[in-house]
Design a protein around this motif. Structure first.
Motif, PDB file in Angstrom:
ATOM      1  N   GLY A  56       0.936  -1.280  -0.107  1.00 47.59           N
ATOM      2  CA  GLY A  56      -0.103  -0.079   0.064  1.00 47.59           C
ATOM      3  C   GLY A  56       0.953   1.128   0.036  1.00 47.59           C
ATOM      4  O   GLY A  56       2.062   1.268  -0.448  1.00 47.59           O
ATOM      5  N   ASP A  57       0.314   2.390   0.623  1.00 50.64           N
ATOM      6  CA  ASP A  57       0.989   3.576   0.543  1.00 50.64           C
ATOM      7  C   ASP A  57       1.864   3.639   2.047  1.00 50.64           C
ATOM      8  O   ASP A  57       1.395   4.423   2.882  1.00 50.64           O
ATOM      9  CB  ASP A  57      -0.134   4.740   0.586  1.00 50.64           C
ATOM     10  CG  ASP A  57      -0.178   4.869  -1.083  1.00 50.64           C
ATOM     11  OD1 ASP A  57       0.469   4.453  -1.920  1.00 50.64           O
ATOM     12  OD2 ASP A  57      -1.225   5.670  -1.113  1.00 50.64           O
ATOM     13  N   GLY A  75      -8.571  -3.225   1.075  1.00 54.54           N
ATOM     14  CA  GLY A  75      -7.560  -2.322   0.338  1.00 54.54           C
ATOM     15  C   GLY A  75      -6.361  -2.645   0.904  1.00 54.54           C
ATOM     16  O   GLY A  75      -6.080  -3.384   2.085  1.00 54.54           O
ATOM     17  N   PRO A  76      -5.019  -2.145   0.309  1.00 55.92           N
ATOM     18  CA  PRO A  76      -3.715  -2.531   0.876  1.00 55.92           C
ATOM     19  C   PRO A  76      -3.603  -1.464   2.294  1.00 55.92           C
ATOM     20  O   PRO A  76      -4.489  -0.858   2.460  1.00 55.92           O
ATOM     21  CB  PRO A  76      -2.965  -1.943  -0.456  1.00 55.92           C
ATOM     22  CG  PRO A  76      -4.011  -1.618  -1.327  1.00 55.92           C
ATOM     23  CD  PRO A  76      -5.044  -1.356  -0.770  1.00 55.92           C
ATOM     24  N   PRO A  77      -2.416  -1.984   2.766  1.00 56.59           N
ATOM     25  CA  PRO A  77      -2.084  -1.131   4.059  1.00 56.59           C
ATOM     26  C   PRO A  77      -1.969   0.281   3.687  1.00 56.59           C
ATOM     27  O   PRO A  77      -1.768   0.782   2.836  1.00 56.59           O
ATOM     28  CB  PRO A  77      -0.756  -1.728   4.466  1.00 56.59           C
ATOM     29  CG  PRO A  77      -0.503  -3.036   3.827  1.00 56.59           C
ATOM     30  CD  PRO A  77      -1.489  -2.784   2.432  1.00 56.59           C
ATOM     31  N   ASN A  78      -2.298   1.248   4.638  1.00 55.48           N
ATOM     32  CA  ASN A  78      -2.281   2.603   4.544  1.00 55.48           C
ATOM     33  C   ASN A  78      -1.248   3.302   5.852  1.00 55.48           C
ATOM     34  O   ASN A  78      -1.148   2.381   6.965  1.00 55.48           O
ATOM     35  CB  ASN A  78      -3.530   3.233   4.456  1.00 55.48           C
ATOM     36  CG  ASN A  78      -3.421   4.589   4.228  1.00 55.48           C
ATOM     37  OD1 ASN A  78      -2.582   5.116   3.324  1.00 55.48           O
ATOM     38  ND2 ASN A  78      -4.403   5.389   4.674  1.00 55.48           N
ATOM     39  N   PHE A 118      -8.438   2.555  -2.948  1.00 51.44           N
ATOM     40  CA  PHE A 118      -7.263   2.421  -3.459  1.00 51.44           C
ATOM     41  C   PHE A 118      -6.608   3.638  -3.966  1.00 51.44           C
ATOM     42  O   PHE A 118      -7.358   4.206  -4.850  1.00 51.44           O
ATOM     43  CB  PHE A 118      -7.055   1.223  -4.519  1.00 51.44           C
ATOM     44  CG  PHE A 118      -7.301  -0.098  -4.198  1.00 51.44           C
ATOM     45  CD1 PHE A 118      -6.739  -1.067  -4.650  1.00 51.44           C
ATOM     46  CD2 PHE A 118      -7.966  -0.241  -2.757  1.00 51.44           C
ATOM     47  CE1 PHE A 118      -6.934  -2.453  -4.327  1.00 51.44           C
ATOM     48  CE2 PHE A 118      -8.202  -1.548  -2.343  1.00 51.44           C
ATOM     49  CZ  PHE A 118      -7.533  -2.691  -2.953  1.00 51.44           C
ATOM     50  N   ALA A 119      -5.529   3.998  -3.868  1.00 47.38           N
ATOM     51  CA  ALA A 119      -4.813   5.188  -4.414  1.00 47.38           C
ATOM     52  C   ALA A 119      -4.362   4.692  -5.752  1.00 47.38           C
ATOM     53  O   ALA A 119      -4.008   3.740  -6.033  1.00 47.38           O
ATOM     54  CB  ALA A 119      -3.460   5.637  -3.795  1.00 47.38           C
ATOM     55  N   PRO A 120      -4.721   5.596  -6.910  1.00 45.17           N
ATOM     56  CA  PRO A 120      -4.282   5.342  -8.185  1.00 45.17           C
ATOM     57  C   PRO A 120      -2.805   4.800  -8.292  1.00 45.17           C
ATOM     58  O   PRO A 120      -2.046   5.712  -7.714  1.00 45.17           O
ATOM     59  CB  PRO A 120      -4.728   6.357  -9.023  1.00 45.17           C
ATOM     60  CG  PRO A 120      -5.684   7.089  -8.236  1.00 45.17           C
ATOM     61  CD  PRO A 120      -5.430   6.925  -6.928  1.00 45.17           C
TER      62      PRO A 120
END
Length: 268
Positions: free
Chosen positions: A120-121, A221-224, A240-242
């Protein structure tokens, strides 16, 4: 592998022949015959090409790519690629480009940057990108810098070059992300689901833990990471961030630039 015919457009000759000229310095641990290894590498290269942005050059190469797929020995992966090339060969270039951007550049759940699904981000993603770049250099392979090292076509080309052992390790590591991309493409009815299905057919079967993780990733969604990530931008809760919006953290080297997909969107 037989020489590529002179009718193959230059972009394909350059991509495939340059890959073949690079030395394979990674020892193979999978007990495949030379013919099986060559056949597997060809499948991976075809999947890599078919997952690249369908610009005019790649679109012009469709007859040769279709013929290459048709010449493959029977296998589940070859069947999936044949399904895709039927659609791929019949589309106008503009329609192909629009579909690609919609599915891979704009859709948050089917972007082609694999470390995003695992990290993730977060700061860990920057380190994962650096680790991938170092793996490529250690194998004697330099990318052209046009995409981040976790871009799936780049990972596939490395797997084809370096062999089924260490070369395919990044694909196995990111299997859950690949499963999620395939699920998103299937849900959207995109013909690109066949290309991902061809890749999945070459990977070890998913475990129960893999399938549970994919379901959780699809839902949450992925980790943030909330601290120190201003360069990544702000997105809605649970979104999800692009992938094109990713900016590597400070510890990533300057060579890891944002993917060219972002430039394509600006140009359109």
């Amino acid at each position: 592998m037989s020489p590529l015919p002179s009718t193959v457009p230059g972009i394909v000759r350059t991509r495939v022949r340059a890959a073949l000229r690079r030395p394979d310095r990674t020892p193979r641990t999978t007990p495949l015959t030379p013919e099986e290894t060559e056949r597997r590498a060809l499948l991976l290269r075809l999947i890599s090409l078919l997952l690249q942005y369908p610009d005019a050059d790649l679109a012009a190469a469709r007859p040769v790519l279709t013929a290459s797929v048709e010449a493959l020995p029977p296998s589940p992966a070859a069947e999936h690629l044949a399904e895709f090339t039927v659609w791929f060969a019949g589309q106008e270039t503009d329609a192909l480009e629009r579909h690609y951007v919609e599915r891979f550049d704009l859709c948050r759940r089917s972007g082609l940057h694999l470390t995003y699904y695992l990290h993730g981000d977060t700061r860990r993603r920057g380190m994962a990108l650096l680790t991938l770049a170092q793996r490529y250099r250690a194998a004697g392979w330099d990318t052209d810098g046009g995409e981040l090292p976790d871009h799936l076509p780049v990972v596939l080309e490395f797997a084809a070059l370096a062999g089924p052992g260490r070369g395919e390790a990044p694909l196995r590591q990111h299997r859950r992300g690949i499963e999620l991309i395939h699920r998103a493409l299937t849900d959207a009815g995109s013909p690109y689901r066949h290309v991902l299905a061809a890749l999945i057919a070459l990977l070890p079967p998913p475990t129960g833990a893999d399938l549970r993780a994919v379901a959780e990733l699809a839902a949450e969604g992925p980790p943030n990471e909330d601290v120190g990530l201003d360069p990544y931008g702000t997105y809605g809760a649970g979104e999800f961030a692009p992938p094109g919006a990713f900016v590597p953290p400070d510890q990533a080297p300057p060579a890891l630039v944002p993917p060219s997909a972002a430039h394509r969107q600006e140009d359109r």
